[in-house]
Design a protein around this motif. Structure first.
Motif, PDB file in Angstrom:
ATOM      1  N   VAL A 179       0.843  -1.201   0.000  1.00 59.18           N
ATOM      2  CA  VAL A 179       0.000   0.000   0.000  1.00 59.18           C
ATOM      3  C   VAL A 179       0.876   1.247   0.000  1.00 59.18           C
ATOM      4  N   ARG A 180       1.936   1.242   0.792  1.00 61.75           N
ATOM      5  CA  ARG A 180       2.840   2.395   0.833  1.00 61.75           C
ATOM      6  C   ARG A 180       3.527   2.600  -0.516  1.00 61.75           C
ATOM      7  N   ALA A 181       3.888   1.482  -1.163  1.00 58.07           N
ATOM      8  CA  ALA A 181       4.534   1.600  -2.474  1.00 58.07           C
ATOM      9  C   ALA A 181       3.576   2.172  -3.508  1.00 58.07           C
ATOM     10  N   ARG A 182       2.328   1.729  -3.477  1.00 59.24           N
ATOM     11  CA  ARG A 182       1.334   2.242  -4.414  1.00 59.24           C
ATOM     12  C   ARG A 182       1.041   3.714  -4.129  1.00 59.24           C
ATOM     13  N   ASN A 183       0.895   4.051  -2.840  1.00 62.26           N
ATOM     14  CA  ASN A 183       0.653   5.439  -2.470  1.00 62.26           C
ATOM     15  C   ASN A 183       1.811   6.343  -2.883  1.00 62.26           C
ATOM     16  N   ALA A 184       3.031   5.807  -2.869  1.00 60.79           N
ATOM     17  CA  ALA A 184       4.190   6.610  -3.284  1.00 60.79           C
ATOM     18  C   ALA A 184       4.046   7.054  -4.737  1.00 60.79           C
ATOM     19  N   VAL A 185       3.489   6.192  -5.565  1.00 58.54           N
ATOM     20  CA  VAL A 185       3.249   6.561  -6.970  1.00 58.54           C
ATOM     21  C   VAL A 185       2.180   7.642  -7.043  1.00 58.54           C
ATOM     22  N   PHE A 186       1.084   7.458  -6.303  1.00 56.08           N
ATOM     23  CA  PHE A 186       0.028   8.474  -6.297  1.00 56.08           C
ATOM     24  C   PHE A 186       0.580   9.818  -5.830  1.00 56.08           C
ATOM     25  N   ARG A 187       1.402   9.797  -4.793  1.00 58.24           N
ATOM     26  CA  ARG A 187       1.976  11.042  -4.273  1.00 58.24           C
ATOM     27  C   ARG A 187       2.812  11.746  -5.346  1.00 58.24           C
ATOM     28  N   GLU A 188       3.588  10.977  -6.071  1.00 57.84           N
ATOM     29  CA  GLU A 188       4.422  11.548  -7.133  1.00 57.84           C
ATOM     30  C   GLU A 188       3.571  12.151  -8.248  1.00 57.84           C
ATOM     31  N   GLU A 189       2.557  11.409  -8.674  1.00 56.86           N
ATOM     32  CA  GLU A 189       1.718  11.891  -9.772  1.00 56.86           C
ATOM     33  C   GLU A 189       0.857  13.078  -9.342  1.00 56.86           C
ATOM     34  N   PHE A 190       0.352  13.043  -8.118  1.00 59.29           N
ATOM     35  CA  PHE A 190      -0.491  14.147  -7.657  1.00 59.29           C
ATOM     36  C   PHE A 190       0.318  15.424  -7.467  1.00 59.29           C
ATOM     37  N   ARG A 191       1.581  15.312  -7.107  1.00 59.36           N
ATOM     38  CA  ARG A 191       2.410  16.521  -7.005  1.00 59.36           C
ATOM     39  C   ARG A 191       2.438  17.255  -8.343  1.00 59.36           C
ATOM     40  N   ARG A 192       2.521  16.503  -9.415  1.00 64.45           N
ATOM     41  CA  ARG A 192       2.521  17.099 -10.755  1.00 64.45           C
ATOM     42  C   ARG A 192       1.163  17.739 -11.064  1.00 64.45           C
ATOM     43  N   LEU A 193       0.091  17.082 -10.606  1.00 64.31           N
ATOM     44  CA  LEU A 193      -1.244  17.652 -10.810  1.00 64.31           C
ATOM     45  C   LEU A 193      -1.418  18.929  -9.995  1.00 64.31           C
TER      46      LEU A 193
END
Length: 202
Positions: A82-96
């Motif tokens: 879950v933390r690994a998946r959330n890390a991707v979301f965090r990266e992509e949302f920063r760009r958004l």
């Protein structure tokens, strides 16, 4: 400044083929976090969100809401996957977030009380006080990690339906005025110290 807020989750549903769609929150299980499809999907989301942001700003909106604190959190109690998946979301949302700020739109995140994973549930059990304290940690960390987020919309009295297939699921954790007041006493000082806004929504 007066807040003119609009929900901005529409771009996340492109390609989401379901007979019945729950439009109340982003279908995170539909979002790519690895493989060749990740870059393409998130590129489309950014392009669609940019169109949305431009049109929303043109109509007079000055803020958007996006889901959600749980999928942008990183807490040691969460499962490694879950933390690994959330890390991707965090990266992509920063760009958004950069995109939205370039359109002069303020950013708010939603949060359900309570969204947890199986590992977190094991630790918390049915103790509402412990759940409030843990949730406070998650919210505080999210606000610190994302200074561009101006506030959080706290949703009380909602739970995910059976159609939600995600390791992070929301459930009804506050069932009385006393429990809600206890939660707010935990949260309000966190927001005051950071000069952010908490929107309480039943």
């Amino acid at each position: 400044m007066e807040l003119a807020l609009i929900d901005a989750i529409g771009p996340f549903f492109r390609g989401y083929q379901r007979r019945r769609i729950n439009w109340s929150k982003i279908p995170f299980s539909h979002l790519a976090t690895a493989g060749p499809g990740r870059a393409a999907q998130w590129s489309v989301i950014r392009a669609d969100l940019d169109v949305f942001a431009r049109e929303a700003a043109g109509l007079g909106f000055n803020a958007v809401s996006l889901d959600d604190v749980a999928h942008l959190s990183d807490h040691p109690w969460l499962e490694a996957e879950v933390r690994a998946r959330n890390a991707v979301f965090r990266e992509e949302f920063r760009r958004l977030f950069v995109l939205l700020r370039s359109r002069q739109l303020r950013i708010y995140l939603t949060a359900d009380f309570l969204t947890t994973s199986a590992a977190v549930d094991e630790r918390l059990g049915s103790r509402t006080g412990a759940a409030s304290a843990w949730f406070g940690e998650v919210v505080a960390a999210c606000l610190d990690d994302f200074p561009e987020v101006e506030g959080i919309i706290l949703r009380i009295g909602e739970a995910d339906g059976k159609d939600v297939k995600d390791p992070l699921r929301s459930r009804l954790a506050a069932r009385s005025a006393r429990e809600v007041n206890r939660l707010l006493r935990v949260l309000i000082p966190l927001f005051e110290r950071r000069e952010r806004r908490l929107i309480f929504r039943t």
